[in-house]
Design a protein around this motif. Sequence first.
Motif, short mmCIF file in Angstrom:
data_model
loop_
_atom_site.label_atom_id
_atom_site.label_comp_id
_atom_site.label_asym_id
_atom_site.label_seq_id
_atom_site.Cartn_x
_atom_site.Cartn_y
_atom_site.Cartn_z
N ALA A 145 17.53 109.87 5.30
CA ALA A 145 16.43 110.34 6.33
C ALA A 145 16.47 111.65 6.49
O ALA A 145 15.62 112.37 7.06
CB ALA A 145 16.53 109.52 7.55
N GLU A 146 17.66 112.21 6.03
CA GLU A 146 17.76 113.79 6.15
C GLU A 146 16.76 114.34 5.22
O GLU A 146 16.17 115.57 5.71
CB GLU A 146 19.24 114.07 6.16
CG GLU A 146 20.04 114.53 7.16
CD GLU A 146 21.32 114.99 7.10
OE1 GLU A 146 21.61 115.42 5.78
OE2 GLU A 146 22.27 114.81 8.01
N ARG A 147 16.66 114.02 3.99
CA ARG A 147 15.84 114.70 3.02
C ARG A 147 14.17 114.35 3.18
O ARG A 147 13.65 114.94 2.96
CB ARG A 147 16.21 114.11 1.64
CG ARG A 147 17.65 114.51 1.33
CD ARG A 147 17.86 113.83 -0.17
NE ARG A 147 19.29 114.08 -0.47
CZ ARG A 147 19.97 113.56 -1.45
NH1 ARG A 147 19.29 112.67 -2.15
NH2 ARG A 147 21.21 113.91 -1.84
N CYS A 148 14.13 113.50 3.97
CA CYS A 148 12.45 113.03 4.11
C CYS A 148 11.66 114.23 4.62
O CYS A 148 12.14 114.60 5.91
CB CYS A 148 12.47 111.78 4.86
SG CYS A 148 10.61 111.29 5.39
N ILE A 149 10.53 114.50 4.13
CA ILE A 149 9.68 115.48 4.78
C ILE A 149 8.58 115.10 5.32
O ILE A 149 7.44 115.45 5.44
CB ILE A 149 9.26 116.65 3.55
CG1 ILE A 149 8.61 115.89 2.61
CG2 ILE A 149 10.56 117.35 3.04
CD1 ILE A 149 8.04 116.88 1.40
N LEU A 150 8.53 113.46 5.58
CA LEU A 150 7.44 112.69 6.10
C LEU A 150 6.08 112.97 5.73
O LEU A 150 5.02 113.10 6.41
CB LEU A 150 7.48 113.13 7.77
CG LEU A 150 8.83 112.54 8.50
CD1 LEU A 150 8.89 113.19 9.71
CD2 LEU A 150 8.52 111.11 8.77
N CYS A 151 6.17 112.98 4.34
CA CYS A 151 4.80 113.09 3.71
C CYS A 151 3.86 111.81 3.89
O CYS A 151 2.70 111.77 3.43
CB CYS A 151 4.84 113.46 2.26
SG CYS A 151 5.51 112.20 1.19
N ILE A 167 6.94 99.15 5.20
CA ILE A 167 7.77 100.36 5.98
C ILE A 167 6.76 101.32 6.52
O ILE A 167 5.63 100.97 6.36
CB ILE A 167 8.49 101.32 5.07
CG1 ILE A 167 7.55 101.82 3.59
CG2 ILE A 167 9.86 100.70 4.50
CD1 ILE A 167 8.32 102.95 2.79
N GLY A 168 7.15 102.02 7.93
CA GLY A 168 6.26 102.64 8.36
C GLY A 168 6.87 103.97 9.18
O GLY A 168 8.18 103.98 9.05
N VAL A 169 6.10 104.69 9.64
CA VAL A 169 6.67 105.89 10.53
C VAL A 169 6.84 105.41 11.99
O VAL A 169 6.07 104.85 12.44
CB VAL A 169 5.72 107.07 10.49
CG1 VAL A 169 6.55 108.50 11.24
CG2 VAL A 169 5.44 107.47 9.15
N CYS A 170 8.02 105.80 12.50
CA CYS A 170 8.54 105.40 13.96
C CYS A 170 9.01 106.87 14.54
O CYS A 170 9.34 107.80 14.13
CB CYS A 170 9.44 104.24 14.02
SG CYS A 170 11.25 104.85 13.68
N GLU A 171 8.87 106.77 15.90
CA GLU A 171 9.58 107.84 16.81
C GLU A 171 8.44 108.98 16.67
O GLU A 171 7.45 108.95 15.96
CB GLU A 171 10.71 108.29 16.33
CG GLU A 171 12.01 107.20 16.42
CD GLU A 171 12.25 106.78 17.84
OE1 GLU A 171 11.51 107.63 18.84
OE2 GLU A 171 13.06 106.09 17.96
N MET A 172 8.65 109.87 17.58
CA MET A 172 7.70 111.06 17.46
C MET A 172 8.28 112.43 17.32
O MET A 172 9.55 112.73 17.41
CB MET A 172 6.98 111.02 18.85
CG MET A 172 6.11 109.94 18.92
SD MET A 172 5.20 109.99 20.70
CE MET A 172 4.15 111.20 20.11
N GLY A 173 7.66 113.62 17.04
CA GLY A 173 8.04 114.99 16.77
C GLY A 173 9.25 115.04 15.81
O GLY A 173 9.26 114.42 14.93
N THR A 177 10.71 109.35 11.68
CA THR A 177 11.21 109.08 10.45
C THR A 177 10.56 107.87 10.03
O THR A 177 9.77 106.91 10.61
CB THR A 177 12.78 108.67 10.72
OG1 THR A 177 13.59 108.27 9.31
CG2 THR A 177 13.10 107.45 11.56
N ILE A 178 10.97 107.38 8.62
CA ILE A 178 10.43 106.28 7.99
C ILE A 178 11.33 105.06 8.54
O ILE A 178 12.56 105.18 8.12
CB ILE A 178 10.57 106.45 6.62
CG1 ILE A 178 9.66 107.75 5.99
CG2 ILE A 178 9.93 105.38 5.91
CD1 ILE A 178 8.20 107.61 6.58
N THR A 179 10.70 103.93 8.62
CA THR A 179 11.76 102.91 9.19
C THR A 179 11.00 101.54 8.46
O THR A 179 10.03 101.57 8.37
CB THR A 179 11.97 102.74 10.79
OG1 THR A 179 12.84 101.86 10.97
CG2 THR A 179 10.67 102.28 11.38
N LEU A 180 11.94 100.74 8.41
CA LEU A 180 11.68 99.32 7.90
C LEU A 180 10.82 98.62 8.71
O LEU A 180 11.21 98.49 10.07
CB LEU A 180 12.85 98.45 7.58
CG LEU A 180 13.64 98.86 6.16
CD1 LEU A 180 14.98 98.11 6.13
CD2 LEU A 180 12.88 98.30 5.11
#
Length: 492
Positions: A145-151, A167-173, A177-180
Amino acid sequence: MITLTINGETTEVEDGKTILQACLERGVDVPYYCYHEDIGIDGNCRMCLVEVNGNTDKLTISCKQPCGEGMDIQTESPEVKKARKGVLEFYLINHPLDCTICDEAGQCPLQDYAYRHGPGDSRFVEEKRHADKRVEFSDKVLFDAERCILCTRCTRFFENVRDSRPIGVCEMGGKSTITLGPNGKIEDPYQLNIVDICPVGALTSRAQRFMQRVWFMDFAETVCPGCSKGCNIQAGAYQGQLKRFEPRRNADVNKSWMCDDGRLSFDTYNLDDRVRGFRALGADATIEQAVAAVRKAVGDGAGVAVLASTKNTCEELFAIRTWAQGKGVTTLWHGASTWAGDDFLKQDDATPNTAGAVALGFVPVPADATAPRGLIVAGDVDIPEHLLDGLDFLVVQAPQVGMLAEGATVLLPGRTAMEKRGTWINHQGIRQEVRPALDPGAGVPADWALWRDLADAGWPSFAHLRAATDEALAGVVPSGGAPAGDVVETSA
Ligand code: SF4
Ligand code: SF4
């Protein structure tokens, strides 16, 4: 067509193209992360900014903006360069500097863009954001998750290509992060494609993590032998061992994808127990003795059948057919091998060249076929057991030592699909170039050369055999590769 200028050069662009597509097609270097030609446009990474019609107050994301008549596009203006530097500075604030242990190093667009377009230094003195570095997305994929640039390429692959949302994107700002999803794991049989398309090392294949640095490997542009789809691949090898298969884009065959089964089959071509040299009548033999033994056993060809693997190339099958015709052998069978295909890429036929075998006159073994007097087995093929009953002789050409090879009257060495050259015809009728990724070394001549010697055929080189095969397959035009003369021959 639309007429516009890119960096002062006037050009014509097809209607409907975006500015980014127009630039990439013309070799203009515009950096981008989230766009992918087989996933689509999202416009989230902000890396592909360009200047349009002199508007420096508001730069344009080129991936989402369609080309317009008379547009003046600048990709290297001072404002564009400054904006790119700023975007990269933001990415590098939180991206960990663990390139030294990252599998993506050497093939990472973040590294490359930081070098080519980045600020060159950092003003960030605070603590970087920390996140989980080893999330198990499945038994095949790990997420850092540290390396992810949320592309969001990975989530959009599932949504747009596989019609699923594991998988999908969760949380904000800053916490995004990407999550299952609710399933708690990815089960898709094509999931390893997200490792390829992740532009950084956030997604890694558990089978290939830390296996080998990309710059130490030699890559061959070839075709997956796993089924009759014939996905275009790059096969990476290091010191004579295959280390990876990755898809190579072919819009007509596999686009940018391949199945996990095909991808993970690379290790099956690293043989320990391979056939080297020749055996005849239970003893080691020279090639001349083996050829003489085959000729004596076959005689006038009456009652003899050939069973050829459909992993053989068209050129090898043509050579086998030429040998058979010269010896009066009229029964030419091809061997079937099946697995469970699906409705995306994977085909039920688990061999790459059944269409080539059929085009060259080989037929499936009839259900009511009885054992011939003698059987010539050419290549890696499943043999119906009843064909082995009461044979006078058995000639086997095989890459690997096995029960059948041990019982053969004459044993000839063969090459695996990763050591061959020539062409395969896929289930769509597309003839594709196959190139060797490995050199089998001494004692394993090229299959085509072996059949030439057996046939006493006058092909002085592979190019001559290729020309003869092209003639036999007139109308089936090879596509997707270099002409035969460009292929470097391994030890023959
Ligand atoms: S894991 Fe990779 S592909 Fe997915 S959003 Fe992060 S950087 Fe993009
Ligand atoms: S679909 Fe077939 S050809 Fe493509 S990667 Fe899978 S096994 Fe190989």
